[in-house]
Motif scaffolding. Structure first.
Motif, PDB file in Angstrom:
ATOM      1  N   LEU A   1       0.855  -1.183   0.000  1.00  0.00           N
ATOM      2  CA  LEU A   1       0.000   0.000   0.000  1.00  0.00           C
ATOM      3  C   LEU A   1       0.889   1.230   0.000  1.00  0.00           C
ATOM      4  O   LEU A   1       1.778   1.366   0.847  1.00  0.00           O
ATOM      5  N   ARG A   2       0.671   2.147  -0.963  1.00  0.00           N
ATOM      6  CA  ARG A   2       1.450   3.372  -1.065  1.00  0.00           C
ATOM      7  C   ARG A   2       0.523   4.581  -0.983  1.00  0.00           C
ATOM      8  O   ARG A   2      -0.548   4.598  -1.616  1.00  0.00           O
ATOM      9  N   LEU A   3       0.952   5.622  -0.257  1.00  0.00           N
ATOM     10  CA  LEU A   3       0.185   6.853  -0.094  1.00  0.00           C
ATOM     11  C   LEU A   3       1.036   8.034  -0.527  1.00  0.00           C
ATOM     12  O   LEU A   3       2.145   8.215  -0.029  1.00  0.00           O
ATOM     13  N   GLY A   4       0.525   8.851  -1.452  1.00  0.00           N
ATOM     14  CA  GLY A   4       1.269  10.017  -1.900  1.00  0.00           C
ATOM     15  C   GLY A   4       0.961  10.361  -3.341  1.00  0.00           C
ATOM     16  O   GLY A   4      -0.200  10.447  -3.742  1.00  0.00           O
ATOM     17  N   LYS A   5       2.017  10.557  -4.132  1.00  0.00           N
ATOM     18  CA  LYS A   5       1.891  10.827  -5.569  1.00  0.00           C
ATOM     19  C   LYS A   5       2.382   9.595  -6.325  1.00  0.00           C
ATOM     20  O   LYS A   5       3.464   9.078  -6.024  1.00  0.00           O
ATOM     21  N   HIS A   6       1.595   9.145  -7.322  1.00  0.00           N
ATOM     22  CA  HIS A   6       1.984   7.900  -7.982  1.00  0.00           C
ATOM     23  C   HIS A   6       1.353   7.775  -9.363  1.00  0.00           C
ATOM     24  O   HIS A   6       0.260   8.289  -9.611  1.00  0.00           O
ATOM     25  N   ASP A   7       2.061   7.054 -10.259  1.00  0.00           N
ATOM     26  CA  ASP A   7       1.465   6.649 -11.528  1.00  0.00           C
ATOM     27  C   ASP A   7       0.219   5.817 -11.239  1.00  0.00           C
ATOM     28  O   ASP A   7       0.187   5.025 -10.286  1.00  0.00           O
ATOM     29  N   THR A   8      -0.806   5.954 -12.069  1.00  0.00           N
ATOM     30  CA  THR A   8      -2.017   5.165 -11.895  1.00  0.00           C
ATOM     31  C   THR A   8      -1.790   3.747 -12.418  1.00  0.00           C
ATOM     32  O   THR A   8      -0.938   3.511 -13.285  1.00  0.00           O
ATOM     33  N   PRO A   9      -2.554   2.769 -11.926  1.00  0.00           N
ATOM     34  CA  PRO A   9      -2.482   1.422 -12.504  1.00  0.00           C
ATOM     35  C   PRO A   9      -2.749   1.419 -14.008  1.00  0.00           C
ATOM     36  O   PRO A   9      -2.149   0.629 -14.743  1.00  0.00           O
TER      37      PRO A   9
ATOM     38  N   ASP B   1      -1.299  13.140  -7.712  1.00  0.00           N
ATOM     39  CA  ASP B   1      -1.098  13.390  -6.287  1.00  0.00           C
ATOM     40  C   ASP B   1      -2.369  12.973  -5.546  1.00  0.00           C
ATOM     41  O   ASP B   1      -3.369  12.590  -6.163  1.00  0.00           O
ATOM     42  N   ASN B   2      -2.339  13.039  -4.223  1.00  0.00           N
ATOM     43  CA  ASN B   2      -3.514  12.705  -3.400  1.00  0.00           C
ATOM     44  C   ASN B   2      -4.006  11.279  -3.680  1.00  0.00           C
ATOM     45  O   ASN B   2      -5.210  11.031  -3.768  1.00  0.00           O
ATOM     46  N   THR B   3      -3.065  10.346  -3.832  1.00  0.00           N
ATOM     47  CA  THR B   3      -3.403   9.006  -4.321  1.00  0.00           C
ATOM     48  C   THR B   3      -3.052   7.911  -3.312  1.00  0.00           C
ATOM     49  O   THR B   3      -1.995   7.955  -2.675  1.00  0.00           O
TER      50      THR B   3
ATOM     51  N   TYR C   1      -6.984   4.979  -5.783  1.00  0.00           N
ATOM     52  CA  TYR C   1      -8.044   5.971  -5.622  1.00  0.00           C
ATOM     53  C   TYR C   1      -7.394   7.316  -5.345  1.00  0.00           C
ATOM     54  O   TYR C   1      -6.528   7.436  -4.471  1.00  0.00           O
ATOM     55  N   THR C   2      -7.798   8.326  -6.098  1.00  0.00           N
ATOM     56  CA  THR C   2      -7.301   9.692  -5.942  1.00  0.00           C
ATOM     57  C   THR C   2      -8.426  10.549  -5.386  1.00  0.00           C
ATOM     58  O   THR C   2      -9.509  10.631  -5.984  1.00  0.00           O
ATOM     59  N   THR C   3      -8.193  11.184  -4.247  1.00  0.00           N
ATOM     60  CA  THR C   3      -9.262  11.943  -3.590  1.00  0.00           C
ATOM     61  C   THR C   3      -9.683  13.161  -4.397  1.00  0.00           C
ATOM     62  O   THR C   3     -10.855  13.528  -4.401  1.00  0.00           O
TER      63      THR C   3
ATOM     64  N   SER D   1     -17.183  25.461 -14.448  1.00  0.00           N
ATOM     65  CA  SER D   1     -16.246  25.374 -13.338  1.00  0.00           C
ATOM     66  C   SER D   1     -16.501  24.148 -12.479  1.00  0.00           C
ATOM     67  O   SER D   1     -17.649  23.763 -12.249  1.00  0.00           O
ATOM     68  N   THR D   2     -15.434  23.519 -11.999  1.00  0.00           N
ATOM     69  CA  THR D   2     -15.548  22.393 -11.066  1.00  0.00           C
ATOM     70  C   THR D   2     -15.092  22.792  -9.671  1.00  0.00           C
ATOM     71  O   THR D   2     -14.797  21.944  -8.839  1.00  0.00           O
ATOM     72  N   SER D   3     -15.027  24.093  -9.386  1.00  0.00           N
ATOM     73  CA  SER D   3     -14.525  24.546  -8.086  1.00  0.00           C
ATOM     74  C   SER D   3     -15.431  24.127  -6.938  1.00  0.00           C
ATOM     75  O   SER D   3     -15.012  24.097  -5.794  1.00  0.00           O
ATOM     76  N   ASP D   4     -16.706  23.794  -7.230  1.00  0.00           N
ATOM     77  CA  ASP D   4     -17.609  23.337  -6.181  1.00  0.00           C
ATOM     78  C   ASP D   4     -17.741  21.824  -6.165  1.00  0.00           C
ATOM     79  O   ASP D   4     -18.603  21.276  -5.493  1.00  0.00           O
ATOM     80  N   LYS D   5     -16.891  21.120  -6.911  1.00  0.00           N
ATOM     81  CA  LYS D   5     -16.995  19.678  -7.018  1.00  0.00           C
ATOM     82  C   LYS D   5     -15.630  19.027  -6.774  1.00  0.00           C
ATOM     83  O   LYS D   5     -14.613  19.512  -7.249  1.00  0.00           O
ATOM     84  N   ASP D   6     -15.622  17.928  -6.048  1.00  0.00           N
ATOM     85  CA  ASP D   6     -14.416  17.116  -5.980  1.00  0.00           C
ATOM     86  C   ASP D   6     -14.193  16.469  -7.345  1.00  0.00           C
ATOM     87  O   ASP D   6     -15.136  16.217  -8.094  1.00  0.00           O
ATOM     88  N   GLN D   7     -12.932  16.206  -7.650  1.00  0.00           N
ATOM     89  CA  GLN D   7     -12.584  15.548  -8.908  1.00  0.00           C
ATOM     90  C   GLN D   7     -11.778  14.281  -8.615  1.00  0.00           C
ATOM     91  O   GLN D   7     -10.588  14.195  -8.906  1.00  0.00           O
ATOM     92  N   PRO D   8     -12.428  13.276  -8.024  1.00  0.00           N
ATOM     93  CA  PRO D   8     -11.713  12.044  -7.722  1.00  0.00           C
ATOM     94  C   PRO D   8     -11.468  11.214  -8.985  1.00  0.00           C
ATOM     95  O   PRO D   8     -12.038  11.471 -10.046  1.00  0.00           O
ATOM     96  N   ALA D   9     -10.604  10.221  -8.838  1.00  0.00           N
ATOM     97  CA  ALA D   9     -10.346   9.274  -9.925  1.00  0.00           C
ATOM     98  C   ALA D   9     -10.047   7.923  -9.301  1.00  0.00           C
ATOM     99  O   ALA D   9      -9.490   7.840  -8.209  1.00  0.00           O
ATOM    100  N   TRP D  10     -10.416   6.862 -10.003  1.00  0.00           N
ATOM    101  CA  TRP D  10     -10.023   5.538  -9.562  1.00  0.00           C
ATOM    102  C   TRP D  10      -9.582   4.718 -10.766  1.00  0.00           C
ATOM    103  O   TRP D  10     -10.043   4.928 -11.884  1.00  0.00           O
ATOM    104  N   SER D  11      -8.649   3.820 -10.514  1.00  0.00           N
ATOM    105  CA  SER D  11      -7.963   3.118 -11.596  1.00  0.00           C
ATOM    106  C   SER D  11      -7.721   1.672 -11.175  1.00  0.00           C
ATOM    107  O   SER D  11      -7.343   1.398 -10.027  1.00  0.00           O
ATOM    108  N   LEU D  12      -7.939   0.743 -12.117  1.00  0.00           N
ATOM    109  CA  LEU D  12      -7.775  -0.684 -11.867  1.00  0.00           C
ATOM    110  C   LEU D  12      -6.972  -1.318 -12.991  1.00  0.00           C
ATOM    111  O   LEU D  12      -7.102  -0.917 -14.151  1.00  0.00           O
TER     112      LEU D  12
END
Length: 378
Positions: A108-116, A157-159, A176-178, A195-206
């Motif tokens: 398990l890694r926490l930080g900045k990382h290439d996506t799967p 980042d935030n991954t 998962y990216t917050t 604008s997405t300033s009022d929305k989170d922009q998460p991402a998930w990758s498998l």
């Protein structure tokens, strides 16, 4: 031995106790090239640092359930957005994380990382970090006003990333990216249609990979939530949608010949742009210390007509030693009338896209380049 001594020196410089630095390794890579490029407006030559890096990584046996504490700090030694070869160097621009690892449980890694999604097909990319990098066309769409997140070739980042143990050649990865941009409490949007300033922009990758003998296969999926598209200039309604991508590919080795193939679908999530398919094929032949390689990549149209493109690349290289090599690459991108693919968007620094005389993007124009380079790993 030299790496250990250097690692201790780095640890001492930042005040890390010697015991904590016992399993620390200093490593790096230089990839410097002289590029001759034609962006459809003018030709030029430039010196570029391509995914050059300097890193420190280490681990500590925690003495509990076979767990190890792991960490890595990897700096980028390249131009970034600068016009200088090393002007954009950044201490934590590359994979930088802290985590836990176990032979039985995975890592398990926490930080900045290439996506799967990105990592799954790195082995298919014989021209990685050169003008011929397949990700100048794969993993992205490049059409006029194609949105803020136009690529799935990401280091986020935030991954949080999990990598499973290897089960007789089978391995799984998930992340998962917050938030891809502003990972703080949201503010009201100035223009909620764009604008997405009022929305989170998460991402998930498998991703899943399987290797057995000469065969390697992989499948991957990624979703980037709340991608913003501004279509006002085209008389279309603006959209904020979830962009999705999936791909399947692999390599097969026949003695000194390695073949690669990839199929991919990218879905913008929008009614206007829709989705697009692409495929990539490549071959690399090893001749002792030398090698030759070639590839072809085809990106199909989005739902907007004439947004496809093709890229081919030819290259050769020679290993002067186990750590030092030289190479040469030629690449050419041919765009349909509304496409703006170039030789940019990967680990290749100072990439170029189709440009007009005013310095803006030139849809439908072609881009080409030739480079000679040297690499050194330590």
């Amino acid at each position: 031995m030299k790496k250990t001594v250097l690692a201790f020196a780095v640890a001492a410089a930042v005040g890390v106790p010697a015991a904590a630095a016992a399993d620390t390794t200093l490593y790096g890579r230089f990839n410097i090239s002289l590029d001759f490029v034609d962006d459809a407006n003018e030709t030029s030559h430039q010196l570029a640092s391509n995914s050059s890096r300097l890193g420190v990584r280490g681990s500590e046996d925690l003495g509990v359930m076979g767990l190890r504490g792991v960490y890595q700090i990897e700096a980028a030694l390249q131009s970034g957005g600068s016009t200088q070869a090393f002007g954009g160097s950044d201490l934590t621009a590359r994979n930088t994380y802290v985590g836990l690892a176990s032979d039985e449980l995975g890592e398990l890694r926490l930080g900045k990382h290439d996506t799967p999604y990105k990592m799954s097909t790195l082995r298919l990319n014989f021209f990685a970090d050169t003008l011929g990098d397949m990700n100048h066309m794969s993993s992205r769409w490049a059409a006029v006003n194609a949105g803020t997140d136009s690529t799935f070739y990401r280091r986020l980042d935030n991954t949080m990333l999990y990598m499973s143990p290897n089960f007789d050649g089978l391995q799984f990865m998930a992340s998962y990216t917050t938030d891809r941009s502003d990972d703080t409490p949201s503010n009201p949007a100035l223009d909620p249609t764009v604008s997405t300033s009022d929305k989170d922009q998460p991402a998930w990758s498998l991703a899943a990979t399987f290797e057995q003998g000469p065969m390697f296969v992989t499948v991957a999926y990624e979703q980037q939530n709340n991608t913003a598209y501004d279509f006002a200039a085209f008389g279309q309604p603006n959209e904020i949608e979830n962009a999705k991508a999936w791909k399947v590919g692999g390599t097969y080795q026949i003695e000194d010949l390695t073949l690669a193939a990839l199929y991919e679908n990218l879905d913008t999530g929008t009614d206007y742009l829709g989705d697009r398919d692409s495929f990539h094929i490549g071959a690399k032949y090893q001749l002792g210390q030398a090698y030759v390689m070639g590839s072809y990549t085809n990106a199909g149209d989005l739902d907007v007509d004439d947004t496809g493109a093709q890229m081919f690349a030819l290259g050769a290289g020679y290993a002067l030693s186990p750590r030092t090599g030289v190479y040469t690459v030629y690449a050419h991108t041919s765009n349909d009338d509304n496409a703006i693919y170039g030789l940019a968007g990967s680990g290749k620094s100072k990439g170029v896209g189709p440009t007009n005389s005013a310095g803006g993007l030139a849809p439908g124009e072609n881009v080409s380049g030739f480079q000679v380079g040297v690499t050194h790993n330590f």
